[in-house]
Design an enzyme around this catalytic site. Structure first.
Site, PDB file in Angstrom:
ATOM      1  N   SER A 558       0.918  -1.091   0.047  1.00 24.37           N
ATOM      2  CA  SER A 558      -0.067   0.009   0.103  1.00 24.37           C
ATOM      3  C   SER A 558       0.745   1.374   0.015  1.00 24.37           C
ATOM      4  CB  SER A 558      -0.951  -0.042   1.352  1.00 24.37           C
ATOM      5  OG  SER A 558      -1.488   1.156   1.365  1.00 24.37           O
ATOM      6  N   TYR A 571      -2.841  -0.266  10.357  1.00 23.74           N
ATOM      7  CA  TYR A 571      -2.927  -0.628   8.929  1.00 23.74           C
ATOM      8  C   TYR A 571      -1.736  -0.483   8.437  1.00 23.74           C
ATOM      9  CZ  TYR A 571      -4.202  -0.871   4.084  1.00 23.74           C
ATOM     10  OH  TYR A 571      -4.399  -1.066   2.586  1.00 23.74           O
TER      11      TYR A 571
END
Length: 681
Positions: A558, A571
């Site tokens: 990501s 996250y």
């Protein structure tokens, strides 16, 4: 009325479908059927005699009008007058093109002469196990007469072609009472004046032969059971098969990568448990359709079922070296200056007593069909040994067909393989979003796909979209469980022979400020993505090491692994963990030819399971925009002002694995439409 609308064509297709639907009648893509009739010449309007016959490469069970070749009978039969003799009979195949009627349709097959020269309105040429058993028995001619009397005539072995068509036509004229013939070493041919009569005659030959073999044959044609060669219990058998599969795939792929298929049916296991299986397996298959798919003989492990795994692996490698030497010697014994180059010396069939059969091909369907053909061959051996002894055609004849110029021409006509042909991909989190789009892209590029997801129903739906078990299989897996991951890879190697490409995509997202993030939130986030991708990569590396074919591991990381955004500690930290796993594994696995790369998406809202599960609402609240506008918001903060979709991430996965970046490892590709703060440095 077009010729495709002709009543004879409708009858022919219906008959073909019925015959092809029952594996007792013929093998997949084996045999051909024909019908004759009159139709209008499109130029003169006059009536002409035509023959419609299954074309090259089709399958009776699924035959469609475009799979038929339509030929002018007057021209086809006139070829007898210019036939140059058996030494030049291959030239006649090119002449069939000048007998074609109208546009379109399939290319005429080598068996076209058999159908056109026989004086009967309808002809079936089939490869039933029972008929081939008589055709491959040592005293097949006598057994055929005992079984059928004067009703069915024996035709000695002759390679398929124009001369065989002349031979069968002569048999039909000399034996007007006959309904068909048994072709030595090959199969059967039947005829009739109506489609119904022809089908009835075909089935009569097949079923009569079945009954004869059952009633006349001895009960244990393969001999007594060998101690220690019996089938292992199912769970133990499949566990051992999964352990052996990558090694066996390496054996079958030494010359070129292959896809695998595993079979542990009773037919295979009973054959491998019997005393005569080594002798019979070495004799090889006989019917041309069989050995073109299975090669002249299989590789057979000569150890009992309970031998230690390490001993079995070592012995398989020894046998493979011997197999390659023997195949090269077989080629050199029979090749001449006109022979095509040797195509490869690896086995297409590997038999392991107590475990089952591994079969291989250029794709899953080819591998599966090769296994089905070897089951046909086992049935043929059983029938022949029950009433006589199995006596396949001579090795020199097998070579003539395997390296036949007409077969070589057929191979040259095949379209080039897709970029990911022969590659097996396992994708986690593939039931939705990025994983689903990646599964679709990799399958479209030729890969076999293992769709892994915690949601089994979603995974099953994706496999249906991809085309079913010859293209994809579904596995339900929780990536936090070592046992479930091992089971997922076991399912993959049993379905396709191994795994070449793994995409670590499974994930969730916990979006909270630091002070609201619990230890459970942290652990859950890291268990699924950091720990889960580590466990998946570790199992992938084991399989890839045993295959020796290299491989690709892709992490869907990501932008958040690089860029520090608010309210995202669990996250973001997990994605940073995954990003560094890419670098660590690239450094460690490179010596095995395994490349490890990553993709850094951002703002993939539409189709995302994570965003739909609540993450979207939380991120929208952080940025103060309506949830339905979140994708647009992310797009506007990018340099390109474009929204990122799941298929854009899938494109990056393909770019990393499709061949052009073969020398790239340890790389992260941003797929974020341009986020300057996340530029890699």
């Amino acid at each position: 009325m077009t010729t495709n609308d002709h009543p004879a064509v409708a009858d022919l297709l219906a008959r073909s479908h019925r015959l092809g639907a029952d594996p007792r009648n013929t093998n997949y893509a084996g045999g051909n059927t024909s019908a004759k009739g009159t139709a209008a010449d499109p130029v003169t309007g006059g009536e002409v005699e035509l023959m419609w016959v299954k074309g090259s490469g089709g399958d009776l069970g699924t035959l469609r009008p475009e799979g038929l070749a339509a030929l002018r009978l007057d021209r086809l039969r006139a070829l007898k007058d210019v036939y140059p003799g058996v030494e030049r009979e291959d030239e006649m195949v090119a002449a069939f093109d000048f007998c074609l009627h109208g546009k379109g349709g399939a290319a005429p097959s080598i068996d076209t002469a058999m159908h056109g020269l026989v004086e009967a309105a309808h002809v079936d040429h089939l490869h039933p196990d029972s008929g081939i058993a008589l055709a491959c028995a040592a005293d097949g001619e006598e057994l055929t007469k005992e079984c059928f009397g004067e009703q069915v005539v024996w035709v000695p072995w002759r390679r398929p072609g124009f001369q065989l068509g002349l031979d069968i036509a002569a048999v039909r004229r000399a034996h007007p009472q006959a309904i068909g013939c048994v072709l030595g070493g090959h199969g059967i041919t039947a005829w009739g004046e109506t489609s119904e009569e022809c089908e009835r005659n075909s089935l009569h030959i097949i079923r009569t032969a079945e009954t004869f073999l059952a009633e006349r044959g001895r009960p244990e044609p393969f001999g007594p059971v060998l101690d220690g060669y019996q089938a292992l219990p199912e769970a133990e058998r499949r566990e051992r098969a999964a352990a052996l599969a990558p090694v066996v795939r390496a054996i079958a792929s030494a010359d070129r990568p292959q896809v695998g298929h595993f079979t542990d049916s009773d037919v295979v296991l009973d054959f491998l448990a019997a005393a005569e299986h080594p002798r019979l397996a070495r004799l090889g298959t006989s019917c041309p359709d069989h050995f073109l798919r299975t090669k002249v003989r299989p590789l057979v492990l000569d150890l009992p079922a309970g031998a230690p795994l390490e001993e079995a692996v070592a012995r398989l490698k020894e046998l493979h070296a011997e197999y390659r030497e023997e195949y090269r010697a077989y080629y050199e014994r029979h090749a001449d200056a006109s022979s095509p180059a040797m195509r490869g010396a690896d086995p297409a069939i590997v038999l392991v007593p107590g475990v089952g059969m591994f079969s291989f091909g250029k794709d899953k369907q080819t591998a599966r069909v090769a296994g089905e053909f070897y089951v046909n061959a086992i049935n043929v051996m059983r029938g022949a040994e029950a009433v006589s002894s199995y006596a396949p055609i001579e090795e020199s004849e097998k070579f003539r067909i395997e390296y036949w110029e007409l077969e070589e021409a057929k191979l040259r006509r095949m379209p080039p393989p897709k970029p990911l042909a022969t590659r097996v991909a396992l994708i986690t989190g593939a039931g939705s979003g990025i994983g689903r789009a990646t599964a679709q892209r990799l399958a479209a590029e030729g890969a076999c796909v293992v769709v892994a997801d915690l949601n089994g129903e979603a995974a099953a739906e994706v496999t249906r979209e991809l085309g079913g078990p010859d293209r994809a299989v579904a596995v339900t897996v929780d990536v936090t469980s070592e046992e479930q991951i091992r089971a997922a890879f076991a399912s993959a190697v049993l379905a396709f022979g191994g795994v070449d490409l793994v995409v670590n995509n499974a994930g969730i997202s916990v979006s909270k400020p630091l002070l609201e993030t619990t230890a459970r939130d942290w652990d859950l986030q890291h268990d699924i993505m950091a720990r889960g991708s580590f466990l998946v990569s570790r199992e992938a590396a084991r399989v890839m090491r045993d295959q020796g074919l290299g491989g690709d591991i892709i992490y869907i990381a990501s932008k958040n692994g690089v860029f520090a955004g608010p309210n995202n500690i669990a996250y973001g930290a997990t994605k940073a963990d995954q990003a560094h796993q890419v670098r660590l594994l690239a450094a460690e696995l490179g010596e095995l030819g395994i490349r490890v790369n990553g993709v850094n998406p951002d703002g993939v809202v539409r189709g995302s399971g994570i965003f739909a599960g609540g993450w979207g609402a939380k991120r929208a609240a952080v940025y103060g925009v309506p949830e339905e506008k979140l994708g647009e918001f992310y797009a506007q903060r990018t340099l390109l002002k474009r929204e990122v979709l799941p298929e854009h991430v899938a494109n990056a996965v393909f770019a990393l694995t499709g061949g052009d970046l073969s020398h790239t490892t340890g790389l992260h590709i941003p797929v974020d439409a341009g986020v300057a703060a996340a530029f890699l440095r």
